[in-house]
Enzyme design. Structure first.
Site, mmCIF file in Angstrom:
data_model
loop_
_atom_site.group_PDB
_atom_site.id
_atom_site.type_symbol
_atom_site.label_atom_id
_atom_site.label_comp_id
_atom_site.label_asym_id
_atom_site.label_seq_id
_atom_site.Cartn_x
_atom_site.Cartn_y
_atom_site.Cartn_z
ATOM 1 N N GLY A 65 29.489 -1.064 24.155
ATOM 2 C CA GLY A 65 28.598 -2.126 24.923
ATOM 3 C C GLY A 65 27.138 -1.967 24.485
ATOM 4 O O GLY A 65 26.283 -3.105 24.381
ATOM 5 N N ALA A 116 28.812 1.258 27.494
ATOM 6 C CA ALA A 116 28.774 0.986 29.039
ATOM 7 C C ALA A 116 28.932 2.420 29.662
ATOM 8 O O ALA A 116 29.248 3.486 29.128
ATOM 9 C CB ALA A 116 30.199 0.166 29.310
ATOM 10 N N GLU A 140 27.216 -3.719 21.087
ATOM 11 C CA GLU A 140 27.436 -5.031 21.511
ATOM 12 C C GLU A 140 26.066 -5.681 22.000
ATOM 13 O O GLU A 140 25.838 -6.996 21.696
ATOM 14 C CB GLU A 140 28.418 -5.210 22.535
ATOM 15 C CG GLU A 140 29.785 -4.940 22.041
ATOM 16 C CD GLU A 140 30.705 -4.918 23.167
ATOM 17 O OE1 GLU A 140 31.001 -4.146 24.031
ATOM 18 O OE2 GLU A 140 31.636 -5.998 22.997
ATOM 19 N N GLU A 153 35.681 1.593 21.743
ATOM 20 C CA GLU A 153 36.364 1.541 23.007
ATOM 21 C C GLU A 153 37.757 1.831 22.692
ATOM 22 O O GLU A 153 38.418 2.386 23.737
ATOM 23 C CB GLU A 153 36.119 0.021 23.182
ATOM 24 C CG GLU A 153 34.738 -0.189 23.913
ATOM 25 C CD GLU A 153 33.627 -0.598 23.081
ATOM 26 O OE1 GLU A 153 33.756 -0.161 21.800
ATOM 27 O OE2 GLU A 153 32.721 -1.180 23.383
HETATM 28 C C1 TC6 Z 1 31.889 0.609 26.330
HETATM 29 O O1 TC6 Z 1 30.922 0.418 26.065
HETATM 30 C C2 TC6 Z 1 32.997 -0.580 26.866
HETATM 31 C C3 TC6 Z 1 32.006 -1.929 26.712
HETATM 32 C C4 TC6 Z 1 32.983 -3.172 27.294
HETATM 33 C C5 TC6 Z 1 31.960 -4.005 27.839
HETATM 34 C C6 TC6 Z 1 31.146 -3.829 29.109
HETATM 35 N N1 TC6 Z 1 29.100 6.639 29.938
HETATM 36 O O2 TC6 Z 1 29.463 13.654 24.580
HETATM 37 P P1 TC6 Z 1 28.342 14.291 25.140
HETATM 38 C C7 TC6 Z 1 27.721 11.553 29.083
HETATM 39 S S1 TC6 Z 1 32.864 1.735 26.372
HETATM 40 C C8 TC6 Z 1 28.751 7.624 30.948
HETATM 41 O O3 TC6 Z 1 28.400 15.888 25.521
HETATM 42 P P2 TC6 Z 1 27.014 14.393 22.474
HETATM 43 C C9 TC6 Z 1 29.098 12.759 29.033
HETATM 44 O O4 TC6 Z 1 29.816 12.524 29.977
HETATM 45 C C10 TC6 Z 1 31.863 3.097 25.913
HETATM 46 N N2 TC6 Z 1 28.592 8.888 30.464
HETATM 47 O O5 TC6 Z 1 26.803 14.582 24.112
HETATM 48 C C11 TC6 Z 1 27.818 13.877 29.210
HETATM 49 O O6 TC6 Z 1 27.665 14.284 30.334
HETATM 50 P P3 TC6 Z 1 27.631 15.706 31.061
HETATM 51 C C12 TC6 Z 1 31.904 3.016 24.799
HETATM 52 C C13 TC6 Z 1 28.721 9.233 29.110
HETATM 53 O O7 TC6 Z 1 25.650 14.162 21.854
HETATM 54 C C14 TC6 Z 1 26.655 13.527 28.471
HETATM 55 O O8 TC6 Z 1 26.900 12.085 28.466
HETATM 56 N N3 TC6 Z 1 31.054 4.203 24.122
HETATM 57 C C15 TC6 Z 1 28.868 8.253 28.467
HETATM 58 O O9 TC6 Z 1 27.884 15.453 21.794
HETATM 59 C C16 TC6 Z 1 26.384 13.708 27.072
HETATM 60 O O10 TC6 Z 1 27.508 13.408 26.257
HETATM 61 C C17 TC6 Z 1 31.560 5.270 23.934
HETATM 62 O O11 TC6 Z 1 32.750 5.634 23.973
HETATM 63 C C18 TC6 Z 1 29.006 6.698 28.815
HETATM 64 N N4 TC6 Z 1 29.274 5.959 27.845
HETATM 65 O O12 TC6 Z 1 27.472 12.773 22.254
HETATM 66 C C19 TC6 Z 1 30.683 6.559 23.472
HETATM 67 N N5 TC6 Z 1 28.490 8.633 27.113
HETATM 68 O O13 TC6 Z 1 26.299 16.127 30.262
HETATM 69 C C20 TC6 Z 1 30.975 7.698 24.275
HETATM 70 C C21 TC6 Z 1 28.237 10.040 27.188
HETATM 71 O O14 TC6 Z 1 27.311 15.205 32.314
HETATM 72 N N6 TC6 Z 1 30.029 8.844 24.181
HETATM 73 N N7 TC6 Z 1 28.363 10.122 28.689
HETATM 74 O O15 TC6 Z 1 28.892 16.207 30.724
HETATM 75 C C22 TC6 Z 1 30.224 9.766 22.929
HETATM 76 O O16 TC6 Z 1 30.988 9.518 22.027
HETATM 77 C C23 TC6 Z 1 29.185 10.855 22.820
HETATM 78 O O17 TC6 Z 1 28.747 11.158 24.430
HETATM 79 C C24 TC6 Z 1 27.957 10.616 22.249
HETATM 80 C C25 TC6 Z 1 26.908 11.773 22.474
HETATM 81 C C26 TC6 Z 1 28.194 10.478 20.812
HETATM 82 C C27 TC6 Z 1 27.111 9.425 22.664
#
Ligand code: TC6
Length: 689
Positions: free
Chosen positions: A102, A63, A105, A125
């Site tokens: 998400g 998400a 999912e 999450e």
């Molecule tokens: C969910 O899905 C809930 C669902 C419930 C039902 C609806 N959203 O980490 P990096 C941005 S909860 C918005 O430096 P990497 C991040 O801020 C979500 N932005 O890169 C950064 O921005 P900046 C479950 C996001 O290659 C840029 O992307 N998912 C999101 O080291 C690059 O990120 C997670 O928890 C996001 N979801 O790692 C995954 N994700 O450049 C969270 C990233 O402006 N994300 N950004 O600073 C990660 O674990 C890591 O970002 C990665 C990539 C492994 C995807």
């Protein structure tokens, strides 16, 4: 269809390509685009199957976290998922990069999933204080069984594609770099073979097998109680898996929604989501732009093979960067190298490294007794005794030895990096790198910017820290930098409270219950009470000195603030209680009953105030950087978001009022910072400064 989705026909297979950088998160335009694209693909008579794939570095990474907490807009994700799951044509999710939250999912509502070998999937999450609220908690146990689902959901760990394949999370691996072709071929095969439209929601055998076995959950809760302490999200995830086992799918989904909303509106998830962005923000330095040139660091030198030097070296070896480690005495060098090997071998014994990995890493290490061996290093980190004269002497020598264009770093926890730099003719190449012990484990790296440190040196060290798995925070020169400077506030109050009426174990309990892994006195016992103490200079003027004089040196000799048994279990000490009462009496302190509330406020509020002073003086770039220091270096519970975030949760005005009250009663240790006064008056937030 909008700009973020593209629909093309590859023969008789419709290919939906999502392109929403950086990570294809499920923002409102993405949900809208997916809904429109799936509607069109389902309705296109020329399409016999549908493939969903993503452009850029990754499949959907979840998400869009930045949308959380804002009002609803765009299509609901559930509408997209219903279209996919109920499609009369097979839907295949084609995964590269990371399919997370998400995003995974969504993939779980496709009938089939294919992935390239380098792909990872996961439901992280829980790390944001949440649960997968788009059916993940109900579908995952149906695929992998409740036991494995509990592990994945409560750890949030990413799952490698080979494991995902074995456990049925993906159906087939396709050749790296050929995801589109592989996925289309797979879809065509499904059509040709008339394979069924598999819906994960309809799988029953694994959840039915666990029905009537509540011990699965009781045992899991018990085994993980320590790890989950204080966190709300793991328990909510467990409850969802219980629902998946005990209720029909639709009912389980309702339970998932109810629990998801509870977490989403709570302060823990708000804190954890804030920390996710704060950590990424900390890497951005306003006057050091993203495109600042980075210097190549191919070889690192470390001076000192003690606990710090060894731990620091391991970070680089583990990242594949050769290290030359220098000590003065052969015995100390051999001992340091042996400890590094032992640490790696212990990790190998736990199955997290192979013996070949151990040898590879140790093979990158060159032990030496000669500083001249550092001449060709690209970066040298000095980790000698914390003493200005010694450090300056080392830097003056390094200046004469190490090639021009190399970074000279000091691992210091308190000292003035400008003064250290002044011992060289190249202060612009000098920087502080404050590692935390154990340096091979702790995530935090305070990077200390001297007045003259060059921008490319800063940019290089910030990037390099990420490469070695650290969370870097840039700080300015001041005594103790951000972390230790604030810690000193807490320690001072803890010591005073002990004399005023609390016992060390009262204070430790309050801070432990707040969420710290241990309180300050248990911590002192662990580190050793006699650090920096010597018998001949001892003047019985602090409690700590008195304890050392009575040979209470901490855990290492079984007696410190606490008494320890052979297994190092701590019990409050009657002897220490008496020592404290005597000591307070001698100082003429009339002891009183101190409430848990006062202990917490006296320990924590001065830290918040000090954080504000640090910001006021420009020693940290932003309030959230202060929080990142405390979360990653000092065990501040992540679900409380760091001292600045916590201060805002209480309210800066309330913290200020308490500080003033304490100042009246206890003096100027509680003098409010001008910035705290300003923030409180203007109704601003400390963590947003
Ligand atoms: C969910 O899905 C809930 C669902 C419930 C039902 C609806 N959203 O980490 P990096 C941005 S909860 C918005 O430096 P990497 C991040 O801020 C979500 N932005 O890169 C950064 O921005 P900046 C479950 C996001 O290659 C840029 O992307 N998912 C999101 O080291 C690059 O990120 C997670 O928890 C996001 N979801 O790692 C995954 N994700 O450049 C969270 C990233 O402006 N994300 N950004 O600073 C990660 O674990 C890591 O970002 C990665 C990539 C492994 C995807």
């Amino acid at each position: 269809m909008n700009k973020v989705t593209d629909l093309t026909l590859d023969g008789d297979v419709a290919v939906i390509t999502l392109n929403s950088p950086p990570v294809n998160a499920l923002s409102a335009p993405v949900r809208d685009g997916l809904f429109d694209a799936f509607t069109a693909a389902v309705n296109d008579p020329a399409a016999k199957a549908i493939v969903l794939l993503c452009d850029g570095r990754t499949f959907i990474a979840g998400a869009d976290i930045s949308e959380f907490g804002k009002g609803p807009s765009g299509r609901a994700l559930q509408d997209v998922q219903a279209l996919m799951e109920n499609s009369p044509k097979p839907v295949v999710a084609a995964i590269h990069g990371t399919a997370l939250g998400g995003g995974f999912e969504v993939a779980l509502t496709a009938h089939y999933r294919v992935a390239v070998p380098s792909a990872k999937v996961g439901l992280p999450e829980v790390k944001l204080g949440l649960l997968p609220g788009a059916g993940g908690t109900q579908r995952l146990p149906r695929l992998v069984g409740p036991e494995v689902a509990l592990q994945y959901l409560t750890s949030g760990d990413f799952i490698n594609s080979d494991v995902a394949l074995k456990s049925g999370l993906v159906d087939e691996l396709v050749e790296e770099g050929k995801l589109r072709e592989g996925a289309v071929a797979f879809a065509r095969k499904l059509v040709a073979e008339g394979r069924p439209l598999k819906k994960v929601r309809d799988l029953q055998d694994k959840v039915e097998a666990a029905r009537g076995k509540p011990e699965i959950f009781a045992d899991f809760r018990k085994a993980n109680a320590r790890r989950f302490r204080g966190f709300d999200a793991p328990e909510a995830n467990i409850k969802c898996v219980e629902a998946a086992v005990n209720l029909p799918f639709a009912e389980g989904m309702k339970e998932e929604r109810r629990l998801f909303e509870g977490l989403m509106t709570g302060s823990q998830s708000a804190a954890q989501r804030y920390i996710f962005f704060a950590e990424r923000q900390a890497a951005k330095i306003p006057d050091v732009p993203e495109d600042t040139p980075v210097l190549p660091v191919r070889k690192v030198g470390v001076i000192g093979a003690g606990t710090m030097g060894g731990g620091i070296s391991m970070n680089f070896l583990s990242a594949g960067i050769p290290v030359t480690i220098v000590e003065m005495q052969k015995e100390a060098l051999d001992r340091g190298v042996a400890i590094m090997r032992k640490n790696y071998e212990n990790t190998a014994k736990k199955g997290r490294l192979t013996q070949a990995d151990v040898e590879k890493r140790m093979g990158l290490l060159t032990p030496s007794l000669d500083l001249n061996d550092l001449a060709d290093c690209d970066m040298v980190i000095e980790a000698v005794y914390e003493n200005m004269d010694i450090k300056k002497e080392v830097f003056a020598k390094l200046d004469g030895i190490v090639k021009q264009g190399a970074i000279l770093a000091s691992n210091t926890s308190y000292l003035d990096v400008n003064e250290i730099a002044s011992a060289t003719k190249r202060p612009e190449w000098v920087i502080g790198t404050h590692f935390f012990s154990p340096a091979n484990v702790m995530k935090l790296l305070e990077i200390v910017r001297g007045d003259k440190t060059a921008k490319d040196v800063i940019a290089t060290v910030m990037k390099l820290s990420k490469k070695i798995g650290k969370v870097p925070v840039l700080v300015g020169v001041c005594h103790g930098f951000v972390g230790n400077r604030m810690l000193a506030q807490r320690q001072r109050e803890a010591n005073k409270l002990v004399l005023e009426g609390a016992m060390p174990w009262d204070i430790d309990r309050v801070l432990y219950d707040f969420g710290f892994p241990m309180g300050p006195f248990a911590m002192s016992d662990l580190a050793g009470l006699d650090i920096g103490w010597s018998k001949d200079k001892s003047s019985s003027s602090t409690l700590r000195e008195v304890l050392c004089e009575m040979d209470r040196r901490g855990q290492k000799n079984g007696r410190g603030f606490y008494d320890y048994d052979e297994k190092r279990n701590a019990t409050p000490s009657a002897e220490v209680e008496k020592i404290i009462l005597d000591f307070a009496k001698k100082q003429g302190i009339e002891r009183r009953k101190i409430s848990d509330e006062e202990i917490l406020e006296r320990c924590i509020y001065p830290m918040i105030n000090e954080g504000a002073k640090i910001l006021e003086e420009g020693k940290a770039i932003r309030g959230s950087d202060v929080d990142i220091v405390w979360i990653n270096g000092y065990g501040w519970p992540v679900y409380r978001g760091g001292p600045m975030f916590f201060g805002d949760l209480i309210g800066a005005d309330k913290v200020l009022a308490k500080m003033k009250e304490f100042q009246q009663k206890h003096g100027d240790d509680f003098k409010p910072s001008a910035l705290l006064e300003k923030v409180a008056a203007e109704g601003k937030k400390l963590h947003q400064l």
